[in-house]
Design an enzyme around this catalytic site. Structure first.
Site, PDB file in Angstrom:
ATOM      1  N   HIS A 183      24.237   0.655  27.953  1.00  0.00           N
ATOM      2  CA  HIS A 183      24.672   0.198  28.421  1.00  0.00           C
ATOM      3  C   HIS A 183      25.835  -0.432  26.525  1.00  0.00           C
ATOM      4  O   HIS A 183      24.685  -0.442  25.464  1.00  0.00           O
ATOM      5  CB  HIS A 183      23.911  -1.108  28.457  1.00  0.00           C
ATOM      6  N   GLU A 205      26.037  -2.632  25.341  1.00  0.00           N
ATOM      7  CA  GLU A 205      25.564  -3.903  24.689  1.00  0.00           C
ATOM      8  C   GLU A 205      24.597  -3.571  23.913  1.00  0.00           C
ATOM      9  O   GLU A 205      24.387  -4.392  22.385  1.00  0.00           O
ATOM     10  CB  GLU A 205      24.707  -4.976  25.418  1.00  0.00           C
ATOM     11  N   CYS A 233      19.570 -14.374  28.074  1.00  0.00           N
ATOM     12  CA  CYS A 233      20.847 -15.607  27.694  1.00  0.00           C
ATOM     13  C   CYS A 233      20.414 -16.360  29.030  1.00  0.00           C
ATOM     14  O   CYS A 233      20.449 -16.488  30.316  1.00  0.00           O
ATOM     15  CB  CYS A 233      22.169 -15.439  27.911  1.00  0.00           C
TER      16      CYS A 233
HETATM   17 FE1  F3S Z   1      26.881 -13.841  27.196  1.00  0.00          FE
HETATM   18 FE2  F3S Z   1      25.142 -14.385  28.416  1.00  0.00          FE
HETATM   19 FE3  F3S Z   1      27.920 -14.359  29.457  1.00  0.00          FE
HETATM   20  S1  F3S Z   1      25.626 -12.885  26.692  1.00  0.00           S
HETATM   21  S2  F3S Z   1      28.855 -12.784  28.161  1.00  0.00           S
HETATM   22  S3  F3S Z   1      26.200 -15.968  28.429  1.00  0.00           S
HETATM   23  S4  F3S Z   1      26.115 -13.446  30.758  1.00  0.00           S
END
Ligand code: F3S
EC number: 1.17.7.4
Length: 277
Positions: free
Chosen positions: A120, A122, A187
């Site tokens: 990935h 990221e 996140c």
């Molecule tokens: Fe960032 Fe979480 Fe969106 S890492 S791009 S806020 S899914």
């Protein structure tokens, strides 16, 4: 058939921010797809002349380069900054965080473990910040193959992974090694959309998960929904809908991945409501 949206779905903070940046910048190129949603990328190209390059080798002659939400490897970013290209960094702050942690902890002598998918973008970006490299794992089995030299380990997660699986990895490390620094870099947008999808899938008898088929968080949402509602389907556009999925169903749940724009969601809901069950 009733259609019910998840309490939290769709665009996350990082994606909204990146799209705003791209719209405001205009006439620019992104290094790799800005977000994992082809339809939105087409809209940005058509309306704002924001093009997508495959990688930085195509950036020669480009005036403005936008770094996508998932970030890019450190060396690529340095190359761009040192060239004549104006760099606009739209990397999500929640992705910048594990990049910083990997850099700092590897400088402090920790061996780095990243829980995530090595392919990935990221993860490739985050990994590039670990000065002596990192171990990228997806399972306990993979973790058990690693021979750690120092026993001082720092662990981060790809932002979109399941918390329960990250817990398994970190518990295993803590049980086997004396010094483990755990950084929960999953996140909030992922938590919120996942919790809402779980709740929705428990009550619905068919669930439509909308998002890019290459989007990690959309795939995660789909897998959570499938756990509770076997008739859960991932679609990218209204063309993917199969009317037979809705035969005899009473409640259709709808959720969407973090890079799915509202206009796609609305289009799909309209199409579902036209289906005769
Ligand atoms: Fe960032 Fe979480 Fe969106 S890492 S791009 S806020 S899914």
């Amino acid at each position: 058939m009733q259609i019910k949206l998840a309490e939290s779905y769709g665009f996350c903070f990082g994606v909204k921010r990146a799209i705003k940046i791209a719209e405001n910048t205009q006439n620019a190129s992104t290094i790799g797809p800005l977000i994992h949603n082809n339809e939105e990328i087409n809209r940005l190209r058509e309306n704002f002349n924001v093009k997508t390059l495959h990688d930085i080798s195509e950036a020669k002659g480009v005036d403005k380069a936008i770094i996508r939400t998932h970030g890019i490897p450190k060396k690529d970013l340095e190359k761009l900054v040192n060239s004549n290209v104006e760099v606009i960094n739209a990397t999500c702050p929640y992705v910048t965080k594990p990049q910083e942690i990997c850099e700092k902890m590897s400088q402090e002598g920790y061996e780095i473990v990243i829980f995530g998918d090595a392919n990935h973008p990221e993860v490739k970006g985050v990994e590039s910040y670990a000065i002596h490299g990192a171990f990228v794992v997806q399972s306990i089995d993979e973790l058990e193959q690693i021979v750690f030299k120092k026993g001082k380990i720092a662990v981060v997660s790809q932002t979109t992974r399941k918390v329960s699986e990250f817990l398994e990895i970190t518990s295993h490390l803590i049980t086997h090694y004396k010094e483990v620094r755990v950084f929960n870099t999953i996140c909030n947008a992922t938590f919120e959309n996942q919790d809402a999808a779980r709740k929705l899938a428990k009550e619905a008898d068919v669930v439509i998960v909308i998002g890019g088929k290459n989007s990690s968080n959309t795939k995660q949402l789909h897998s959570i929904c499938k756990e509770y509602c076997p008739d859960s389907f991932l679609v990218e556009s209204e063309k993917d809908l199969d009317p037979s999925w809705f035969n005899g169903k009473m409640l259709c749940g709808v959720t969407a991945g973090a890079s799915t724009p509202d206009w796609i969601i609305q289009k799909i809901i309209e199409k579902i409501s036209e289906i005769k069950v």
